[in-house]
Write an enzyme that holds these catalytic residues in place. Structure first.
Site, PDB file in Angstrom:
ATOM      1  N   GLY B 728       0.799  -1.231   0.000  1.00 60.16           N
ATOM      2  CA  GLY B 728       0.000   0.000   0.000  1.00 60.16           C
ATOM      3  C   GLY B 728       0.825   1.272   0.000  1.00 60.16           C
ATOM      4  O   GLY B 728       0.597   2.183  -0.786  1.00 60.16           O
ATOM      5  N   GLU B 729       1.791   1.365   0.901  1.00 60.64           N
ATOM      6  CA  GLU B 729       2.595   2.582   0.983  1.00 60.64           C
ATOM      7  C   GLU B 729       3.672   2.659  -0.096  1.00 60.64           C
ATOM      8  O   GLU B 729       3.890   3.720  -0.685  1.00 60.64           O
ATOM      9  CB  GLU B 729       3.257   2.672   2.348  1.00 60.64           C
ATOM     10  CG  GLU B 729       2.283   2.747   3.499  1.00 60.64           C
ATOM     11  CD  GLU B 729       2.983   2.544   4.818  1.00 60.64           C
ATOM     12  OE1 GLU B 729       3.140   3.513   5.550  1.00 60.64           O
ATOM     13  OE2 GLU B 729       3.396   1.400   5.095  1.00 60.64           O
TER      14      GLU B 729
END
Lengths: 155, 793
Positions: B728-729
């Protein structure tokens, strides 16, 4: 002093008394308990409160409730008919054109208004139609794909 | 052969979200509900002399008023430095000093206006470099008395709330060996998370003293713990319920409005109190991404090997750094990027400033440090006449290589990511621009990231098998949009052979769903995924045991297949999961075992503390994710406007649980990265935010979307569920430096601060404001040829 207004929303006739300073968004969410339309900014900048009035997509946070008098309103809750999803709802699910879902009702209504007036939109038409709807999650590409696919189904 | 994992299973939350049915906190309406508003500080730094609430209290419809005196206990995830309302003094413009609950928002608003606060203004500090001066005004005089975790190092008597150090190898020897030494400096300003849902909380206090909050939060259990400390309540008297969350990106990771609504609700027993921030309040009063000054000194050999690096990061942490201290730590233990550098000295300082509160933001420090690291690499490569891609390949961590903490890594995907991005962007080929006053350029940037979490953070999952063969999966991993509900359901389905549509996932209720530390750090697919897999395997083991008794066959010859316990030798010998869900019925009518419930608990294995002085350690993090983005841009030389034409992104995410959702994470991350690169900047004047709205703070809209080519490499993480890593990041980390490098590639101008706005680019073009490396040719005396003074443009 409250004002008496009448309008149609998602096919149902409604009579209400509303305060003159109440926004249309607040009336829909609080008086009618239709919470699909969201407040993201309260200033017409994010599009998450988009609903359709007389065929046009509008930011309901920028309209007063009294202005709804005599109008025909559609919210995201009116998109599916008799339990059958609108093609846009189908293609949004199919393309994963949503993540957190907060902008989704507004995005769907902007797209719906576009397809109602133009069943064969170009990519630029679609970008124009959802240009005022902010999404922080998806990166938009899948949303474009979903609307394009729904436009194909409508033909 | 996997049937559910690795497949494009449709989002399990799709239908409720396209119909507008999904309920977010602000959609909830309860009988007797009250509405809260906060009184905010107009000063960046001031003593509170007096608060007079008498006029507000006299207003009809006002039910409760609180000030700092009602919430005196300091709380914080890593450093207990904040109170929910300012107590002794205010430390940023917009800080909450009092709050009102009333029967309507309008009355609450009116009451807030009637609260009178007397201040004595104090001198403030508005950037990190001023804040670390020895005579700077102190924000937290009591820093020495605050509680903090053992992995943090505050410096009482200064504005430094954490000093994280890395001492790897021998830095002096490394620089002595280098043929060139180059120095660069970079700045990343504060930006906003800007989820479309603003923060919103409802709190209710029961006559027993039990408090329930419905909170738009990422981490119900971490919030519960902080609230129990703040209000001196045992954990079973605090319940945190989290319905649908309208985006987080880190901004909803800690406690926010819970600490204001709870004391109000305690004064209005039995009446729920709702507080929903406006966009402006959200942009000023909730977490922001910290600003960061980065200085990098690099020693490099003529063949392109980096042999020494000295990194110094100063994080503008804002008024409270309860969370920010850990971002400084993450910046430290990842300080050299995905490169194998034998000698490193890094110092990462978290610094108090009179600015909005810095906190976790998608990437947790990695976007900021990689903006510096990845431009620094390009500047060195270009200075040395090397190709930036080749230079990266030379220095990238290889299998068996070491990170900056001395951790030895295997299954390292960074080189493959670079190669994929290089190919997809057609590196080395210059495309024709779309107009006469436009120029094209290409840039590349890499990244790595590990979950920044305490070593032993825990995850749990429960699975109940129902008597019709369906199942309920319970976790407190929160689906913020990233798709964890779908991915975790797929993992349970895979183990149990129960189809996804027959599994219902329940999340986010600390009275009901089992423990999860936090939904942050790109850790959920890995951590919660492991817990779910173990819970499903636990249920499977019970089913096989019962199947063995029922079928009269040894358990080792039984397996789960298509919702049945089946003999692996005689496929017609089978018993359905449904028939054993409540226990096994024996031929004589008796029963054994009872209901099948799978339990799974997980802690990342063998993650240990690093040395306090050197930061060195064998395994300071659970796993690493690697990635690279190569980006083509076009610059309009008349306007300075940058258009991103194409992004080629390649990530080593380990096993992809759901390709469609994984691609969605990467695409969304790229666009958020483009926002941070070109548009976003929290403009402040003496700590006052000047652009707290979407007109003046633009985030990307549909016309900002380029062509995106996404590659997901699947080099397994052996401790991940099915080999999965987090993504996600990492998705947004390399975008900004890749664009900055592409600008240089197009026009030979180096801009070392964000955002790369049209205004700044045009100014740099017109006034030739490029920054360049400060280069020292080693062993030839100081300040050798090519030396240029550094600065931020």
């Amino acid at each position: 002093m409250k004002h008496e207004i009448s309008f149609t929303i998602n096919g149902e006739k409604v009579h209400l008394e509303v305060e003159p300073n109440k926004t249309l968004l607040k009336m829909i969410r609080e008086d009618l308990n239709l919470t699909g339309a969201k407040e993201g900014c309260g200033a017409g900048e994010c599009g998450s409160c988009t609903i359709i009035i007389d065929g046009k997509a509008v930011n309901s946070c920028m309209m007063l409730a009294v202005e709804a008098d005599g109008k025909d309103i559609m919210t995201v809750e009116g998109l599916a008919k008799s339990g059958v999803l609108d093609p846009l709802q189908d293609t949004f699910i199919k393309n994963a054109a949503l993540q957190c879902g907060y902008c989704t009702p507004g995005m769907l209504m902007s797209a719906k208004a576009l397809l109602m007036r133009n069943p064969n939109p170009s990519e630029d038409d679609i970008k124009e139609a959802i240009g005022g709807n902010l999404c922080r999650c998806t990166g938009y590409k899948v949303i474009l794909d979903a609307i394009k696919e729904a436009a194909g189904q409508i033909n | 052969m996997l049937k559910y994992v690795g497949h494009e299973v449709k989002r399990v939350d799709g239908l409720e979200k396209v119909t507008g049915y999904a309920k977010y906190v602000d959609d909830l309406k309860m009988a007797g509900m009250l509405y809260a508003k906060i009184k905010k500080s107009p000063y960046a730094h001031a003593k509170i002399l007096k608060i007079d609430t008498s006029k507000a209290a006299a207003l009809e419809g006002v039910k409760a008023i609180i000030t700092g005196a009602d919430v005196p206990n300091r709380v914080g995830l890593y450093l207990e430095d904040k109170t929910f309302l300012a107590t002794d003094k205010v430390r940023f413009v917009g800080e909450a000093v009092a709050a009102v609950a009333a029967i309507s928002e309008e009355i609450a608003e009116e009451a807030v206006e009637l609260i009178e606060v007397e201040y004595e203004e104090l001198p403030g500090v508005f950037n990190a470099m001023d804040a670390i001066k020895h005579d700077a005004p102190l924000l937290h005089e009591d820093l020495g008395n605050y509680k903090y975790g053992p992995i943090f190092f505050p410096k009482p008597g200064t504005n430094i709330s954490n000093h994280y150090k890395i001492r790897k190898g021998d830095i002096d020897k490394g620089f002595a060996e280098a043929d060139y030494i180059m120095e660069n400096e970079f700045y990343v300003p504060h930006i906003q998370h800007a989820p479309i849902e603003n923060h919103s909380v409802i709190a209710l206090t029961e006559p027993t003293g039990k408090v329930t909050v419905w909170s738009a939060c990422q981490s119900p259990y971490a919030v519960r713990k902080a609230l129990s400390v703040a209000f001196k309540l045992p954990l079973h008297k605090v319940r945190v319920v989290t319905p649908a969350v309208g985006g987080g990106f880190g901004g909803k990771a800690g406690t926010t409005l819970e600490g204001i609504t709870i004391p109000l609700s305690q004064k209005c027993m039995g009446r729920p109190v709702k507080l929903t921030y406006t966009r402006e309040e959200d942009m000023v009063g909730s977490f922001v991404r910290q600003g960061c000054v980065a200085k990098i000194k690099t020693g490099v050999k003529k063949d392109g090997r980096i042999v020494a690096e000295e990194n110094t990061f100063y994080w503008e942490g804002g008024a409270y750094t309860e969370y920010g201290v850990n971002i400084a730590r993450a910046g430290g233990y990842a300080s050299s990027g995905p490169y194998d550098i034998p000698n490193v000295k890094a110092d990462s300082y978290c610094v108090y400033t009179n600015q909005p509160v810095g906190g976790p933001y998608r990437g947790f420090g990695m976007s900021e440090i990689h903006f510096a690291i990845e431009q620094n690499l390009d500047m060195i490569a270009i200075q040395m006449g090397m190709d930036p891609v080749e230079f990266r390949k030379i220095n990238a961590i290889k299998d068996g290589g070491h990170t900056v903490t001395g951790q030895q890594l295997y299954n390292v995907g960074i080189t493959k990511c670079i190669e994929a991005a290089e190919k997809d962007i057609e590196w080395g080929k210059t495309n024709k621009a779309s107009g006469p006053n436009k120029l094209r350029g290409k840039g590349i940037a890499c990244m790595y990231k590990a979950p920044s979490q305490p070593n032993n953070v825990a995850s749990a999952a429960l699975i109940k098998i129902n008597e019709d063969g369906t199942a309920n999966l319970m976790v407190t991993a929160m689906d913020l949009g990233q798709g964890s509900n779908t991915a975790l359901t797929q993992i349970a389905a895979e183990v149990l052979t129960i189809p996804v549509e027959k599994i219902s996932i329940i999340t986010g209720d600390t009275d009901v769903t089992p423990y999860e530390w936090q939904t942050v750090a790109s850790r959920i697919t890995y951590c919660a995924g492991n817990a779910v897999k173990k819970a499903a395997e636990d249920a499977k083991e019970q089913l096989i045991k019962l199947g063995s008794i029922g079928l009269g066959l040894p358990a080792e010859y039984l397996e789960l297949r298509d919702e049945h316990v089946v003999s692996s030798i005689y496929p017609d010998k089978k018993k359905s999961i449904a028939s054993m869900a409540l226990g096994l019925e024996m031929p004589d009518g008796s029963g054994v075992h009872g209901p099948i419930m799978g339990r799974g608990s997980f802690i990342p294995p063998n993650v240990r503390n690093t040395d306090k002085e050197t930061g060195q350690g064998e395994k300071p993090v659970a796993f690493w994710t690697f990635g690279a983005q190569a980006i083509e841009i076009e610059i309009d030389m008349e306007t300075g406007q940058i258009e991103v034409i194409k992004v080629a992104a390649a990530y080593d995410v380990g096993k992809v649980i759901n390709p469609q959702l994984c691609r969605g994470q990467i695409e969304g991350g790229i666009i958020q990265g483009i926002g941070s690169a070109l548009l976003e900047h929290q403009i402040m004047e003496k700590g006052k935010v000047k652009n707290p709205n979407f007109v003046d703070y633009k985030i990307p809209a549909v016309r900002d979307v380029p062509e995106m080519v996404i590659r997901m490499l699947e080099i397994p993480e052996i401790t991940g569920p099915y080999g999965a890593r987090g993504v996600g990041e990492p998705a947004m980390v390399p975008t900004a430096p890749a664009i900055a490098n592409a600008i240089y590639n197009a026009i030979g101008i180096r801009i070392n601060s964000l955002p790369l706005s049209a205004e700044k680019v045009l100014d740099a073009i017109k006034n030739n404001k490029s920054v360049a490396c400060k280069v020292v040719q080693n062993n030839k005396g100081a300040d050798g040829e090519g030396q240029v003074t550094c600065g931020i443009n």
